[in-house]
Design a protein around this motif. Structure first.
Motif, PDB file in Angstrom:
ATOM      1  N   PRO A   1      14.711  31.134  53.714  1.00 30.92           N
ATOM      2  CA  PRO A   1      15.140  29.477  54.878  1.00 30.92           C
ATOM      3  C   PRO A   1      16.689  29.524  54.031  1.00 30.92           C
ATOM      4  O   PRO A   1      16.778  29.343  52.743  1.00 30.92           O
ATOM      5  N   VAL A   2      17.736  28.230  54.408  1.00 31.76           N
ATOM      6  CA  VAL A   2      18.775  28.129  53.745  1.00 31.76           C
ATOM      7  C   VAL A   2      17.958  26.647  53.276  1.00 31.76           C
ATOM      8  O   VAL A   2      18.494  26.109  52.299  1.00 31.76           O
ATOM      9  N   LEU A   3      17.279  26.247  54.146  1.00 31.20           N
ATOM     10  CA  LEU A   3      16.301  24.352  53.156  1.00 31.20           C
ATOM     11  C   LEU A   3      15.167  25.121  53.466  1.00 31.20           C
ATOM     12  O   LEU A   3      14.545  25.637  54.192  1.00 31.20           O
ATOM     13  N   GLU A   4      14.100  24.241  52.728  1.00 29.21           N
ATOM     14  CA  GLU A   4      12.770  23.945  52.629  1.00 29.21           C
ATOM     15  C   GLU A   4      12.095  22.690  51.941  1.00 29.21           C
ATOM     16  O   GLU A   4      12.656  22.532  50.912  1.00 29.21           O
ATOM     17  N   THR A   5      11.395  22.231  52.441  1.00 32.95           N
ATOM     18  CA  THR A   5      10.527  21.668  51.957  1.00 32.95           C
ATOM     19  C   THR A   5       9.213  21.704  51.575  1.00 32.95           C
ATOM     20  O   THR A   5       8.548  22.522  52.457  1.00 32.95           O
ATOM     21  N   ARG A   6       8.782  21.395  50.289  1.00 27.75           N
ATOM     22  CA  ARG A   6       7.437  22.026  50.387  1.00 27.75           C
ATOM     23  C   ARG A   6       6.401  21.009  49.460  1.00 27.75           C
ATOM     24  O   ARG A   6       7.007  20.430  48.605  1.00 27.75           O
ATOM     25  N   ASP A   7       5.404  20.884  50.582  1.00 31.83           N
ATOM     26  CA  ASP A   7       4.561  19.301  50.242  1.00 31.83           C
ATOM     27  C   ASP A   7       4.739  18.510  49.249  1.00 31.83           C
ATOM     28  O   ASP A   7       4.909  17.587  49.325  1.00 31.83           O
ATOM     29  N   LEU A   8       6.296  18.330  50.657  1.00 25.17           N
ATOM     30  CA  LEU A   8       7.205  16.792  50.566  1.00 25.17           C
ATOM     31  C   LEU A   8       6.501  15.602  50.470  1.00 25.17           C
ATOM     32  O   LEU A   8       6.282  15.860  51.386  1.00 25.17           O
ATOM     33  N   THR A   9       6.083  14.296  49.214  1.00 30.60           N
ATOM     34  CA  THR A   9       5.339  13.422  49.508  1.00 30.60           C
ATOM     35  C   THR A   9       6.501  12.507  48.434  1.00 30.60           C
ATOM     36  O   THR A   9       6.608  13.021  47.338  1.00 30.60           O
ATOM     37  N   ILE A  10       5.753  10.931  49.139  1.00 29.48           N
ATOM     38  CA  ILE A  10       6.819   9.664  49.074  1.00 29.48           C
ATOM     39  C   ILE A  10       5.423   8.576  48.761  1.00 29.48           C
ATOM     40  O   ILE A  10       4.917   8.859  50.686  1.00 29.48           O
ATOM     41  N   LYS A  11       4.719   8.093  48.505  1.00 35.99           N
ATOM     42  CA  LYS A  11       4.233   7.037  48.130  1.00 35.99           C
ATOM     43  C   LYS A  11       5.061   5.603  48.233  1.00 35.99           C
ATOM     44  O   LYS A  11       5.985   5.547  47.038  1.00 35.99           O
ATOM     45  N   PHE A  12       5.053   4.395  48.712  1.00 37.87           N
ATOM     46  CA  PHE A  12       5.148   3.436  48.364  1.00 37.87           C
ATOM     47  C   PHE A  12       3.730   2.758  48.263  1.00 37.87           C
ATOM     48  O   PHE A  12       2.674   1.627  49.295  1.00 37.87           O
ATOM     49  N   GLY A  13       3.322   2.572  46.779  1.00 44.67           N
ATOM     50  CA  GLY A  13       2.299   1.537  46.294  1.00 44.67           C
ATOM     51  C   GLY A  13       1.473   2.719  46.786  1.00 44.67           C
ATOM     52  O   GLY A  13       0.838   3.625  47.004  1.00 44.67           O
ATOM     53  N   GLY A  14       0.119   2.112  48.043  1.00 44.01           N
ATOM     54  CA  GLY A  14      -1.173   2.500  48.350  1.00 44.01           C
ATOM     55  C   GLY A  14      -0.207   4.254  49.768  1.00 44.01           C
ATOM     56  O   GLY A  14      -1.253   4.276  50.324  1.00 44.01           O
ATOM     57  N   HIS A  15       0.935   3.006  50.488  1.00 41.24           N
ATOM     58  CA  HIS A  15       1.223   3.412  51.211  1.00 41.24           C
ATOM     59  C   HIS A  15       1.596   5.261  51.112  1.00 41.24           C
ATOM     60  O   HIS A  15       2.594   5.173  50.376  1.00 41.24           O
ATOM     61  N   VAL A  16       1.711   6.197  52.060  1.00 38.02           N
ATOM     62  CA  VAL A  16       1.883   7.447  52.330  1.00 38.02           C
ATOM     63  C   VAL A  16       2.757   7.585  53.128  1.00 38.02           C
ATOM     64  O   VAL A  16       2.309   7.832  54.131  1.00 38.02           O
ATOM     65  N   ALA A  17       4.076   7.532  53.117  1.00 37.38           N
ATOM     66  CA  ALA A  17       4.742   7.506  53.986  1.00 37.38           C
ATOM     67  C   ALA A  17       5.097   8.889  54.549  1.00 37.38           C
ATOM     68  O   ALA A  17       5.692   9.053  55.789  1.00 37.38           O
ATOM     69  N   VAL A  18       4.889   9.902  53.980  1.00 41.41           N
ATOM     70  CA  VAL A  18       5.336  11.652  54.601  1.00 41.41           C
ATOM     71  C   VAL A  18       4.344  11.951  53.378  1.00 41.41           C
ATOM     72  O   VAL A  18       4.108  11.590  52.003  1.00 41.41           O
ATOM     73  N   ASP A  19       4.116  12.956  54.085  1.00 42.42           N
ATOM     74  CA  ASP A  19       2.734  13.284  53.390  1.00 42.42           C
ATOM     75  C   ASP A  19       2.220  14.999  53.606  1.00 42.42           C
ATOM     76  O   ASP A  19       2.406  15.710  54.024  1.00 42.42           O
TER      77      ASP A  19
END
Length: 261
Positions: free
Chosen positions: A6-24
């Motif tokens: 693949p040219v591009l991959e995301t692996r378990d990509l996650t971002i949390k804002f406080g207690g909110h998981v916006a991308v899980d």
């Protein structure tokens, strides 16, 4: 299944804002010659995922891999230099320069001429010829000498596509590319994206809520819900899914109904 890397991959990509998981924990791979559309309801995490990939946001955990390189910690500018191109949000226009001068600077950046004033770029006929070519591709050749600040909104968006094309990225990222454009202007952008698909060494990612556009352009559809990837497959399969229809397209059969962006 393709055997190419693949040219591009995301692996378990996650971002949390406080207690909110916006991308899980989103994991997906994107191969050259494909156009993937990301859909989902309001708050699903579509634009946040784009921001994580392009470097506008730094992930809480997980990875973004471009051509085998982990981009963790790299800024949006550094990721752009490595081949991630984000239309409409990463690109900056110079309102007091002409359309031609804006594109010429992008061409100069792509060819690593360095930080130069537009007057110096103007002396390079090769840069000017390339800039004119990109303006022609977005139907703005006749407005090459106009100051960008005087261009209508739709023309500014077309110019941003020209700038992105001039940077020759490995990955083109379009976040609702036709938003705010008139009915007459939309086909120009869609034709541009369709033509980019012919470059089989490129990856195209699209966030879109207009299902007629999704159906006409997509090779693959990813569905996000509450930050999680809940579906991933070919357009016919995804659109025909009863779960996806009920959750995102309404209960009727696929039509030109829009997924809430």
């Amino acid at each position: 299944m393709t055997k190419t890397a693949p040219v591009l991959e995301t692996r378990d990509l996650t971002i949390k804002f406080g207690g909110h998981v916006a991308v899980d924990a989103v994991s997906c791979a994107f191969h050259a010659g494909s156009l993937t559309t990301i859909i989902g309801p309001n708050g699903a995490g579509k634009t946040t995922l784009f921001n994580l990939i392009s470097g506008q946001l730094q992930a809480t955990s997980g990875q973004v891999i471009l051509s085998g390189e982990d981009l963790a910690g790299l800024s949006a500018e550094a990721r752009s230099d490595r081949g991630l191109g984000r239309a409409f949000q990463l690109t900056n226009l110079f309102p007091n320069l002409s359309a031609l001068e804006n594109v010429r600077l992008a061409v100069a950046a792509r060819h690593k001429i360095g930080h130069i004033f537009w007057q110096r770029a103007a002396s390079r006929t090769d840069l000017t010829e390339l800039a004119h070519d990109y303006l022609s591709r977005v139907n703005l050749a006749h407005k090459a000498t106009m100051m960008v600040g005087n261009l209508p909104h739709g023309d500014q968006r077309k110019l941003e596509v020209a700038l992105l094309m001039a940077l020759e990225p490995k990955v083109f990222m379009f976040d609702e590319p036709t938003a705010g454009m008139s009915v007459d202007e939309v086909p120009v952008i869609l034709d541009l994206i369709a033509n980019l698909k012919q470059q089989t060494d490129k990856v195209i990612l699209l966030v879109e809520h207009k299902m007629d556009i999704v159906r006409s352009l997509s090779d693959r559809i990813i569905v996000l819900h509450n930050g999680q990837m809940v579906a991933d497959g070919e357009p016919a399969e995804i659109i025909a899914s009863s779960v996806v229809q009920e959750a995102y397209l309404g209960t009727s059969a696929p039509s030109d109904a829009e997924v809430e962006a």
